[in-house]
Enzyme design. Structure first.
Site, PDB file in Angstrom:
ATOM      1  N   LYS A 171       0.723  -1.233  -0.087  1.00 43.02           N
ATOM      2  CA  LYS A 171      -0.122   0.186  -0.062  1.00 43.02           C
ATOM      3  C   LYS A 171       0.698   1.277   0.000  1.00 43.02           C
ATOM      4  O   LYS A 171       0.310   2.331  -0.181  1.00 43.02           O
ATOM      5  CB  LYS A 171      -0.916   0.079   1.198  1.00 43.02           C
ATOM      6  CG  LYS A 171      -1.908  -1.182   1.309  1.00 43.02           C
ATOM      7  CD  LYS A 171      -2.321  -1.415   2.871  1.00 43.02           C
ATOM      8  CE  LYS A 171      -1.676  -2.432   3.652  1.00 43.02           C
ATOM      9  NZ  LYS A 171      -2.277  -2.935   4.495  1.00 43.02           N
ATOM     10  N   ASP A 226      14.947  -0.222   0.193  1.00 45.76           N
ATOM     11  CA  ASP A 226      15.770  -0.462   1.353  1.00 45.76           C
ATOM     12  C   ASP A 226      16.828  -1.408   1.102  1.00 45.76           C
ATOM     13  O   ASP A 226      17.416  -1.229   0.311  1.00 45.76           O
ATOM     14  CB  ASP A 226      14.836  -0.929   2.437  1.00 45.76           C
ATOM     15  CG  ASP A 226      15.709  -0.821   3.882  1.00 45.76           C
ATOM     16  OD1 ASP A 226      16.701  -0.350   3.819  1.00 45.76           O
ATOM     17  OD2 ASP A 226      14.900  -1.364   4.783  1.00 45.76           O
TER      18      ASP A 226
HETATM   19  P1  IMP Z   1      13.072  -3.838   0.937  1.00 47.72           P
HETATM   20  O1  IMP Z   1      12.562  -5.016   0.352  1.00 47.72           O
HETATM   21  O2  IMP Z   1      13.968  -4.056   2.146  1.00 47.72           O
HETATM   22  O3  IMP Z   1      13.651  -3.003  -0.076  1.00 47.72           O
HETATM   23  O4  IMP Z   1      11.878  -3.105   1.462  1.00 47.72           O
HETATM   24  C1  IMP Z   1      11.081  -2.284   0.906  1.00 47.72           C
HETATM   25  C2  IMP Z   1       9.746  -2.252   1.433  1.00 47.72           C
HETATM   26  O5  IMP Z   1      10.055  -1.874   2.915  1.00 47.72           O
HETATM   27  C3  IMP Z   1       9.239  -0.571   1.390  1.00 47.72           C
HETATM   28  O6  IMP Z   1       8.071  -0.809   0.161  1.00 47.72           O
HETATM   29  C4  IMP Z   1       8.314  -0.341   2.429  1.00 47.72           C
HETATM   30  O7  IMP Z   1       7.106  -0.842   2.643  1.00 47.72           O
HETATM   31  C5  IMP Z   1       9.297  -1.042   3.726  1.00 47.72           C
HETATM   32  N1  IMP Z   1      10.166  -0.032   4.203  1.00 47.72           N
HETATM   33  C6  IMP Z   1      11.506   0.137   4.153  1.00 47.72           C
HETATM   34  N2  IMP Z   1      12.143   1.075   4.927  1.00 47.72           N
HETATM   35  C7  IMP Z   1      11.171   1.645   5.514  1.00 47.72           C
HETATM   36  C8  IMP Z   1      10.996   2.749   6.415  1.00 47.72           C
HETATM   37  O8  IMP Z   1      12.057   3.525   6.650  1.00 47.72           O
HETATM   38  N3  IMP Z   1       9.784   3.142   6.841  1.00 47.72           N
HETATM   39  C9  IMP Z   1       8.761   2.295   6.416  1.00 47.72           C
HETATM   40  N4  IMP Z   1       8.956   1.189   5.683  1.00 47.72           N
HETATM   41  C10 IMP Z   1       9.777   1.060   5.048  1.00 47.72           C
END
Ligand code: IMP
Ligand code: MG
Length: 178
Positions: A42, A100
């Site tokens: 979302k 991230d």
């Molecule tokens: P990744 O798979 O680790 O790149 O995570 C990406 C997802 O994690 C994003 O779509 C966010 O929903 C969530 N996310 C990563 N960092 C944050 C943050 O600092 N705050 C809130 N959600 C985060």
């Protein structure tokens, strides 16, 4: 809700500026390519809705529901719920709130390529390069954040704070209370 915020990271005005810049770059790069925007629900919602107002080329819009987070840490397993949009021969642009570790978008990108997408580009409101685990470089980035957990403008902490009109850092006691 506002009392839970330690500091503001990106103001509403700055979000508007970065969104406009990204939209204009996409208009230039995708003119005559009829891109298919796929938002990751979302978190993508406020950013994507703003971004599309700056996109003035022919395009289509779809969504994918996936999640990887519980609390402030990525759990590493990506769950995709529901149907995958038809991406056959399309120039896809994945839209998300933040990049991230890169695991989520990497998994989505691989899935879309397997499903026949012609090209897949990545567009995120924010990038947290220090968190990266997977080798992935987004084509469109609104802004950079250090390795801190941020909320607002689609970004949640346990499904709250998505509705903040800016991006901020939560007070530490909010995490430690839970
Ligand atoms: P990744 O798979 O680790 O790149 O995570 C990406 C997802 O994690 C994003 O779509 C966010 O929903 C969530 N996310 C990563 N960092 C944050 C943050 O600092 N705050 C809130 N959600 C985060
Ligand atoms: Mg998310």
């Amino acid at each position: 809700m506002i009392n839970d915020i330690e500091k503001v990271f990106v103001t509403e005005e700055e979000i508007k500026e970065l969104t406009k810049r990204v939209g204009q770059a996409i208009n230039k790069d995708y003119k005559d390519k009829d891109p298919l925007f796929i938002g990751l629900l979302k978190g993508c919602l406020p950013f994507m809705s703003d971004l599309l107002k700056y996109v003035d080329i022919k395009c289509s819009v779809d969504y994918l529901r996936c999640s990887s987070y519980a609390g402030t840490h990525s759990v590493g397993t990506i769950t995709i719920k529901g149907d995958v949009p038809n991406v056959k021969d399309r120039n896809v642009i994945i839209i998300d709130d933040i990049l991230d570790s890169g695991r989520t978008i990497n998994a989505v990108r691989n899935l879309l390529l397997q499903n026949g997408a012609k090209t897949v580009a990545i567009c995120v409101m924010l990038d947290k390069p220090e968190g990266r685990v997977v080798n992935i470089n987004p084509e469109y980035v609104g802004g950079l954040v250090p390795d801190e957990f941020v909320v607002g403008y689609g970004l949640d902490y346990n499904e709250h704070y998505r509705n903040l009109p800016f991006i901020g850092v939560l007070k530490e006691e909010i995490y430690s209370n839970k």
